[in-house]
Design a protein around this motif. Structure first.
Motif, mmCIF file in Angstrom:
data_model
loop_
_atom_site.group_PDB
_atom_site.id
_atom_site.type_symbol
_atom_site.label_atom_id
_atom_site.label_comp_id
_atom_site.label_asym_id
_atom_site.label_seq_id
_atom_site.Cartn_x
_atom_site.Cartn_y
_atom_site.Cartn_z
ATOM 1 N N ARG A 298 24.313 58.078 46.665
ATOM 2 C CA ARG A 298 23.430 59.231 46.538
ATOM 3 C C ARG A 298 24.232 60.411 45.958
ATOM 4 N NH1 ARG A 298 21.529 57.498 52.098
ATOM 5 N NH2 ARG A 298 19.700 56.190 51.718
ATOM 6 N N ASP A 299 23.789 61.621 46.222
ATOM 7 C CA ASP A 299 24.319 62.778 45.518
ATOM 8 C C ASP A 299 25.576 63.399 46.110
ATOM 9 O OD1 ASP A 299 22.157 62.528 43.810
ATOM 10 O OD2 ASP A 299 20.918 63.960 44.933
ATOM 11 N N PRO B 242 23.762 67.794 49.923
ATOM 12 C CA PRO B 242 23.070 66.776 49.126
ATOM 13 C C PRO B 242 22.854 65.490 49.926
ATOM 14 C CG PRO B 242 25.386 66.818 48.565
ATOM 15 C CD PRO B 242 25.176 67.948 49.537
#
Length: 351
Positions: A344-345, A300
Protein backbone atom coordinates in the motif's frame (compact mmCIF):
# COMPACT_ATOMS: atom_id res chain seq x y z
CA UNK A 1 -43.84 -24.38 25.44
CA UNK A 2 -41.81 -26.50 23.01
CA UNK A 3 -40.66 -29.97 23.92
CA UNK A 4 -38.50 -32.71 22.50
CA UNK A 5 -41.34 -33.98 20.29
CA UNK A 6 -41.57 -30.57 18.62
CA UNK A 7 -37.86 -30.71 17.88
CA UNK A 8 -38.17 -34.23 16.47
CA UNK A 9 -41.01 -33.17 14.15
CA UNK A 10 -39.14 -30.10 12.86
CA UNK A 11 -35.96 -32.12 12.27
CA UNK A 12 -37.79 -35.05 10.71
CA UNK A 13 -36.23 -37.57 13.08
CA UNK A 14 -37.35 -39.67 16.00
CA UNK A 15 -37.51 -38.47 19.62
CA UNK A 16 -34.79 -41.01 20.40
CA UNK A 17 -32.52 -39.45 17.77
CA UNK A 18 -33.03 -35.99 19.29
CA UNK A 19 -32.26 -37.34 22.74
CA UNK A 20 -29.15 -39.13 21.44
CA UNK A 21 -27.94 -35.99 19.63
CA UNK A 22 -28.22 -33.90 22.77
CA UNK A 23 -26.74 -36.51 25.10
CA UNK A 24 -24.09 -38.13 22.85
CA UNK A 25 -23.67 -36.06 19.68
CA UNK A 26 -20.63 -38.06 18.62
CA UNK A 27 -22.91 -41.06 18.02
CA UNK A 28 -24.94 -39.37 15.28
CA UNK A 29 -23.88 -38.20 11.84
CA UNK A 30 -22.84 -34.56 11.34
CA UNK A 31 -25.80 -34.10 8.95
CA UNK A 32 -28.31 -35.36 11.51
CA UNK A 33 -26.68 -33.37 14.30
CA UNK A 34 -26.92 -30.19 12.23
CA UNK A 35 -30.64 -30.78 11.52
CA UNK A 36 -31.43 -31.45 15.15
CA UNK A 37 -29.53 -28.41 16.43
CA UNK A 38 -31.25 -26.19 13.86
CA UNK A 39 -34.61 -27.56 15.02
CA UNK A 40 -33.67 -26.89 18.65
CA UNK A 41 -33.00 -23.25 17.74
CA UNK A 42 -36.20 -22.95 15.72
CA UNK A 43 -38.33 -24.44 18.46
CA UNK A 44 -36.62 -22.52 21.23
CA UNK A 45 -36.24 -25.83 23.08
CA UNK A 46 -34.28 -25.69 26.32
CA UNK A 47 -33.12 -29.18 27.29
CA UNK A 48 -31.99 -29.99 30.81
CA UNK A 49 -28.33 -29.39 30.03
CA UNK A 50 -27.12 -30.44 33.45
CA UNK A 51 -28.74 -33.84 33.03
CA UNK A 52 -27.34 -34.20 29.51
CA UNK A 53 -23.83 -33.33 30.65
CA UNK A 54 -24.02 -35.64 33.65
CA UNK A 55 -24.93 -38.61 31.44
CA UNK A 56 -22.40 -37.94 28.70
CA UNK A 57 -19.60 -36.26 30.68
CA UNK A 58 -19.46 -33.87 27.73
CA UNK A 59 -20.19 -30.17 28.12
CA UNK A 60 -19.79 -29.00 24.51
CA UNK A 61 -17.81 -26.08 25.90
CA UNK A 62 -14.48 -25.10 24.34
CA UNK A 63 -12.08 -22.92 26.33
CA UNK A 64 -10.21 -20.32 24.27
CA UNK A 65 -7.15 -18.78 25.94
CA UNK A 66 -6.45 -15.31 24.48
CA UNK A 67 -3.35 -13.35 25.59
CA UNK A 68 -5.23 -10.06 25.12
CA UNK A 69 -8.63 -9.38 23.64
CA UNK A 70 -7.50 -5.79 22.96
CA UNK A 71 -5.51 -6.99 19.94
CA UNK A 72 -7.68 -6.63 16.78
CA UNK A 73 -6.02 -9.65 15.17
CA UNK A 74 -7.21 -11.95 17.96
CA UNK A 75 -10.77 -10.64 17.63
CA UNK A 76 -10.83 -11.99 14.06
CA UNK A 77 -9.38 -15.33 15.18
CA UNK A 78 -12.08 -15.60 17.86
CA UNK A 79 -14.77 -14.93 15.24
CA UNK A 80 -13.52 -17.90 13.23
CA UNK A 81 -13.49 -20.12 16.32
CA UNK A 82 -17.01 -19.15 17.38
CA UNK A 83 -18.55 -19.64 13.94
CA UNK A 84 -17.02 -23.10 13.45
CA UNK A 85 -17.81 -24.17 17.03
CA UNK A 86 -21.44 -23.10 16.73
CA UNK A 87 -21.85 -25.00 13.48
CA UNK A 88 -20.72 -28.14 15.30
CA UNK A 89 -22.92 -27.57 18.35
CA UNK A 90 -20.23 -26.23 20.69
CA UNK A 91 -20.08 -23.09 22.83
CA UNK A 92 -16.98 -20.97 23.39
CA UNK A 93 -15.70 -19.87 26.80
CA UNK A 94 -13.47 -16.89 26.10
CA UNK A 95 -10.66 -16.27 28.60
CA UNK A 96 -8.61 -13.06 28.50
CA UNK A 97 -5.48 -14.39 30.23
CA UNK A 98 -3.15 -11.38 29.84
CA UNK A 99 -0.46 -13.95 29.09
CA UNK A 100 -0.32 -15.05 32.73
CA UNK A 101 0.53 -18.70 33.25
CA UNK A 102 -1.43 -19.11 36.50
CA UNK A 103 -4.62 -17.85 34.83
CA UNK A 104 -4.14 -20.21 31.90
CA UNK A 105 -3.64 -23.17 34.25
CA UNK A 106 -6.81 -22.26 36.14
CA UNK A 107 -8.83 -22.44 32.93
CA UNK A 108 -7.08 -25.64 31.83
CA UNK A 109 -8.39 -27.25 35.02
CA UNK A 110 -11.91 -26.78 33.66
CA UNK A 111 -11.21 -29.62 31.24
CA UNK A 112 -10.00 -31.91 34.00
CA UNK A 113 -13.05 -31.02 36.13
CA UNK A 114 -15.47 -31.78 33.26
CA UNK A 115 -16.53 -28.15 32.96
CA UNK A 116 -15.18 -27.95 29.40
CA UNK A 117 -14.15 -30.45 26.74
CA UNK A 118 -10.96 -28.94 25.35
CA UNK A 119 -8.70 -25.90 24.98
CA UNK A 120 -7.60 -23.66 22.12
CA UNK A 121 -4.42 -21.89 23.21
CA UNK A 122 -3.37 -18.78 21.22
CA UNK A 123 -0.02 -18.41 23.00
CA UNK A 124 3.14 -20.52 23.09
CA UNK A 125 2.58 -22.03 26.52
CA UNK A 126 1.16 -25.39 27.64
CA UNK A 127 -1.49 -24.57 30.29
CA UNK A 128 -1.52 -28.21 31.40
CA UNK A 129 2.17 -28.06 32.32
CA UNK A 130 2.80 -27.84 36.03
CA UNK A 131 -0.43 -29.64 36.93
CA UNK A 132 0.09 -32.82 38.91
CA UNK A 133 -1.01 -36.17 37.49
CA UNK A 134 -4.28 -36.14 39.40
CA UNK A 135 -5.16 -32.73 37.96
CA UNK A 136 -4.20 -33.80 34.46
CA UNK A 137 -6.74 -36.56 34.86
CA UNK A 138 -4.95 -39.50 33.27
CA UNK A 139 -7.47 -41.50 31.24
CA UNK A 140 -10.12 -38.75 31.43
CA UNK A 141 -9.72 -37.44 27.89
CA UNK A 142 -13.34 -37.07 26.83
CA UNK A 143 -12.79 -37.30 23.09
CA UNK A 144 -12.42 -40.49 21.09
CA UNK A 145 -9.16 -39.41 19.49
CA UNK A 146 -5.87 -39.79 21.32
CA UNK A 147 -3.24 -37.09 21.06
CA UNK A 148 0.20 -38.31 21.98
CA UNK A 149 3.28 -36.31 22.86
CA UNK A 150 6.86 -37.04 21.76
CA UNK A 151 7.25 -39.65 24.50
CA UNK A 152 3.98 -41.35 23.56
CA UNK A 153 2.05 -40.03 26.56
CA UNK A 154 -1.59 -39.13 26.11
CA UNK A 155 -2.10 -35.36 26.12
CA UNK A 156 -5.24 -33.45 27.10
CA UNK A 157 -7.43 -32.21 24.21
CA UNK A 158 -5.84 -28.96 23.07
CA UNK A 159 -4.90 -27.11 19.89
CA UNK A 160 -2.14 -24.48 19.80
CA UNK A 161 -2.75 -21.71 17.24
CA UNK A 162 -1.12 -18.44 16.10
CA UNK A 163 1.87 -18.35 18.48
CA UNK A 164 2.94 -21.98 18.48
CA UNK A 165 5.23 -23.99 20.77
CA UNK A 166 7.98 -26.01 19.14
CA UNK A 167 7.64 -29.80 19.29
CA UNK A 168 4.79 -29.54 21.78
CA UNK A 169 2.95 -32.66 20.58
CA UNK A 170 -0.39 -30.85 20.18
CA UNK A 171 -2.12 -30.12 16.87
CA UNK A 172 -1.21 -26.62 15.73
CA UNK A 173 -2.18 -23.88 13.27
CA UNK A 174 0.42 -21.30 12.33
CA UNK A 175 1.91 -19.08 9.65
CA UNK A 176 5.37 -19.39 8.14
CA UNK A 177 6.46 -16.25 9.98
CA UNK A 178 10.07 -16.46 8.82
CA UNK A 179 9.10 -16.54 5.14
CA UNK A 180 6.54 -13.76 5.61
CA UNK A 181 9.06 -11.48 7.36
CA UNK A 182 11.58 -12.16 4.63
CA UNK A 183 8.99 -11.28 1.98
CA UNK A 184 8.21 -7.87 3.46
CA UNK A 185 11.90 -7.10 4.04
CA UNK A 186 12.61 -8.11 0.44
CA UNK A 187 9.94 -5.63 -0.64
CA UNK A 188 11.75 -2.82 1.19
CA UNK A 189 15.10 -3.88 -0.27
CA UNK A 190 13.65 -3.81 -3.80
CA UNK A 191 12.58 -0.21 -3.16
CA UNK A 192 16.25 0.63 -2.61
CA UNK A 193 16.34 0.71 1.20
CA UNK A 194 19.64 -0.34 2.75
CA UNK A 195 19.07 0.78 6.33
CA UNK A 196 15.92 -0.99 7.48
CA UNK A 197 14.88 -0.71 11.11
CA UNK A 198 13.00 -3.47 12.88
CA UNK A 199 10.59 -2.99 15.79
CA UNK A 200 10.35 -6.41 17.43
CA UNK A 201 7.59 -8.12 19.38
CA UNK A 202 7.91 -9.58 22.90
CA UNK A 203 11.41 -10.91 23.53
CA UNK A 204 10.52 -14.56 24.19
CA UNK A 205 7.75 -14.92 21.64
CA UNK A 206 8.37 -17.50 18.88
CA UNK A 207 6.75 -15.01 16.51
CA UNK A 208 9.44 -12.46 17.32
CA UNK A 209 12.27 -14.96 16.85
CA UNK A 210 10.95 -16.21 13.50
CA UNK A 211 10.29 -12.72 12.15
CA UNK A 212 13.74 -11.51 13.17
CA UNK A 213 15.21 -14.56 11.42
CA UNK A 214 13.30 -13.78 8.21
CA UNK A 215 14.42 -10.15 8.34
CA UNK A 216 18.05 -11.18 8.71
CA UNK A 217 17.80 -13.72 5.87
CA UNK A 218 16.49 -11.03 3.51
CA UNK A 219 19.33 -8.67 4.43
CA UNK A 220 21.93 -11.38 3.96
CA UNK A 221 20.49 -12.39 0.58
CA UNK A 222 20.72 -8.75 -0.53
CA UNK A 223 24.29 -8.38 0.70
CA UNK A 224 23.30 -5.89 3.41
CA UNK A 225 25.26 -6.11 6.66
CA UNK A 226 23.16 -6.74 9.76
CA UNK A 227 23.20 -3.74 12.12
CA UNK A 228 22.01 -4.48 15.65
CA UNK A 229 21.47 -0.75 16.30
CA UNK A 230 18.53 -0.82 13.87
CA UNK A 231 16.58 -3.22 16.11
CA UNK A 232 14.27 -1.91 18.84
CA UNK A 233 12.20 -3.87 21.36
CA UNK A 234 8.41 -3.70 21.34
CA UNK A 235 5.45 -5.60 22.75
CA UNK A 236 2.87 -5.50 19.92
CA UNK A 237 1.16 -2.36 21.33
CA UNK A 238 0.67 1.07 19.75
CA UNK A 239 2.67 2.66 22.54
CA UNK A 240 5.72 0.47 22.01
CA UNK A 241 5.73 1.21 18.27
CA UNK A 242 5.50 4.94 18.97
CA UNK A 243 8.34 4.74 21.50
CA UNK A 244 10.62 2.57 19.33
CA UNK A 245 10.14 4.74 16.24
CA UNK A 246 11.21 7.76 18.31
CA UNK A 247 14.40 5.94 19.19
CA UNK A 248 15.16 4.90 15.61
CA UNK A 249 14.57 8.25 13.91
CA UNK A 250 16.88 10.06 16.36
CA UNK A 251 19.86 7.78 15.63
CA UNK A 252 22.92 9.46 14.10
CA UNK A 253 22.33 7.41 10.95
CA UNK A 254 18.57 6.67 11.04
CA UNK A 255 16.84 4.03 8.91
CA UNK A 256 15.05 4.94 5.68
CA UNK A 257 12.45 2.23 6.35
CA UNK A 258 11.01 0.50 9.42
CA UNK A 259 9.50 -2.99 9.50
CA UNK A 260 7.22 -3.46 12.52
CA UNK A 261 6.36 -6.99 13.62
CA UNK A 262 2.67 -6.15 13.88
CA UNK A 263 0.29 -3.48 12.56
CA UNK A 264 -0.45 -1.84 15.89
CA UNK A 265 3.22 -1.02 16.37
CA UNK A 266 3.38 0.22 12.78
CA UNK A 267 0.47 2.60 13.37
CA UNK A 268 2.16 3.90 16.51
CA UNK A 269 5.42 4.29 14.59
CA UNK A 270 3.79 6.33 11.80
CA UNK A 271 2.24 8.68 14.35
CA UNK A 272 5.64 9.30 15.98
CA UNK A 273 7.32 9.86 12.61
CA UNK A 274 4.69 12.48 11.67
CA UNK A 275 5.08 14.18 15.04
CA UNK A 276 8.78 14.60 14.21
CA UNK A 277 7.84 16.49 11.04
CA UNK A 278 8.76 13.61 8.71
CA UNK A 279 6.65 12.19 5.90
CA UNK A 280 5.61 8.59 5.28
CA UNK A 281 6.82 7.23 2.89
CA UNK A 282 8.72 10.15 1.31
CA UNK A 283 11.17 10.44 4.21
CA UNK A 284 10.76 7.02 5.81
CA UNK A 285 8.77 3.95 4.79
CA UNK A 286 6.82 1.88 7.32
CA UNK A 287 5.56 -1.71 7.00
CA UNK A 288 3.55 -3.87 9.40
CA UNK A 289 2.35 -7.42 9.89
CA UNK A 290 -1.21 -8.88 10.32
CA UNK A 291 -3.42 -6.67 8.07
CA UNK A 292 -5.84 -5.64 10.80
CA UNK A 293 -8.91 -3.67 9.74
CA UNK A 294 -7.25 -0.32 10.47
CA UNK A 295 -4.30 -1.05 8.15
CA UNK A 296 -6.04 -0.15 4.90
CA UNK A 297 -7.66 2.95 6.45
CA UNK A 298 -4.57 4.49 8.04
CA UNK A 299 -2.96 7.60 6.54
CA UNK A 300 -1.15 6.50 4.49
CA UNK A 301 -2.58 3.01 4.02
CA UNK A 302 -0.23 0.48 5.58
CA UNK A 303 1.87 -2.02 3.64
CA UNK A 304 1.66 -5.25 5.61
CA UNK A 305 1.51 -9.05 5.66
CA UNK A 306 -2.07 -10.33 5.60
CA UNK A 307 -2.82 -13.36 7.75
CA UNK A 308 -6.06 -15.35 7.32
CA UNK A 309 -7.13 -14.69 10.91
CA UNK A 310 -10.65 -16.12 10.68
CA UNK A 311 -9.24 -19.24 9.03
CA UNK A 312 -6.79 -19.59 11.93
CA UNK A 313 -9.76 -19.73 14.30
CA UNK A 314 -11.95 -22.00 12.20
CA UNK A 315 -9.11 -24.46 11.58
CA UNK A 316 -8.13 -24.56 15.26
CA UNK A 317 -11.74 -25.19 16.29
CA UNK A 318 -12.10 -27.99 13.73
CA UNK A 319 -8.88 -29.68 14.86
CA UNK A 320 -10.09 -29.63 18.47
CA UNK A 321 -13.55 -30.94 17.53
CA UNK A 322 -11.87 -33.71 15.55
CA UNK A 323 -9.94 -34.71 18.67
CA UNK A 324 -13.15 -34.85 20.68
CA UNK A 325 -15.32 -36.66 18.16
CA UNK A 326 -13.19 -38.98 16.02
CA UNK A 327 -11.56 -42.28 16.83
CA UNK A 328 -8.43 -41.68 14.76
CA UNK A 329 -5.00 -41.53 16.34
CA UNK A 330 -1.49 -40.77 15.21
CA UNK A 331 0.69 -37.73 14.69
CA UNK A 332 -1.02 -34.43 15.56
CA UNK A 333 -1.86 -32.21 12.58
CA UNK A 334 0.48 -29.28 11.97
CA UNK A 335 -1.30 -26.81 9.68
CA UNK A 336 0.58 -23.92 8.05
CA UNK A 337 -1.66 -21.26 6.50
CA UNK A 338 -0.70 -18.91 3.63
CA UNK A 339 0.23 -15.23 3.90
CA UNK A 340 -0.16 -12.39 1.42
CA UNK A 341 2.01 -9.27 1.01
CA UNK A 342 -0.29 -6.22 0.78
CA UNK A 343 1.63 -3.34 -0.80
CA UNK A 344 0.00 0.00 0.00
CA UNK A 345 1.04 3.64 0.30
CA UNK A 346 3.19 3.55 3.45
CA UNK A 347 6.21 2.19 1.57
CA UNK A 348 8.03 3.89 -1.29
CA UNK A 349 11.48 4.32 -2.85
CA UNK A 350 14.38 5.11 -0.56
CA UNK A 351 15.08 8.85 -0.37
Amino acid sequence: MSNIRTVARLAGVSVATVSRTLAKPDLVSPRTRKKVLAAVDEAGYKPNLMAVQFRSRRTHNLVVLVPTIANPFFSRVITGIQERAREAGYQVLLCNTLGREEIERDYARMVQNFQADGVIQLRAFDPFSGLDEAEKGEGKVKGKGKVRGKAGDQLPPMVNACEVMRDCGYPSVQLNNRAAARAITDHLVRLGHRRIGLIKGPQRSPLTLERVAGYREALEAAGIAFDDSLLCPGDFTLQSGHRAAGTLITRDNPPTAIFCENDEMALGAMQRIKQAGLRVPQDISVAGFDDIAYASYSDPALTTIAQPAEEFGATAAQLLIDQLETASSGEPAQVVLPYDLKVRDSTGPAP
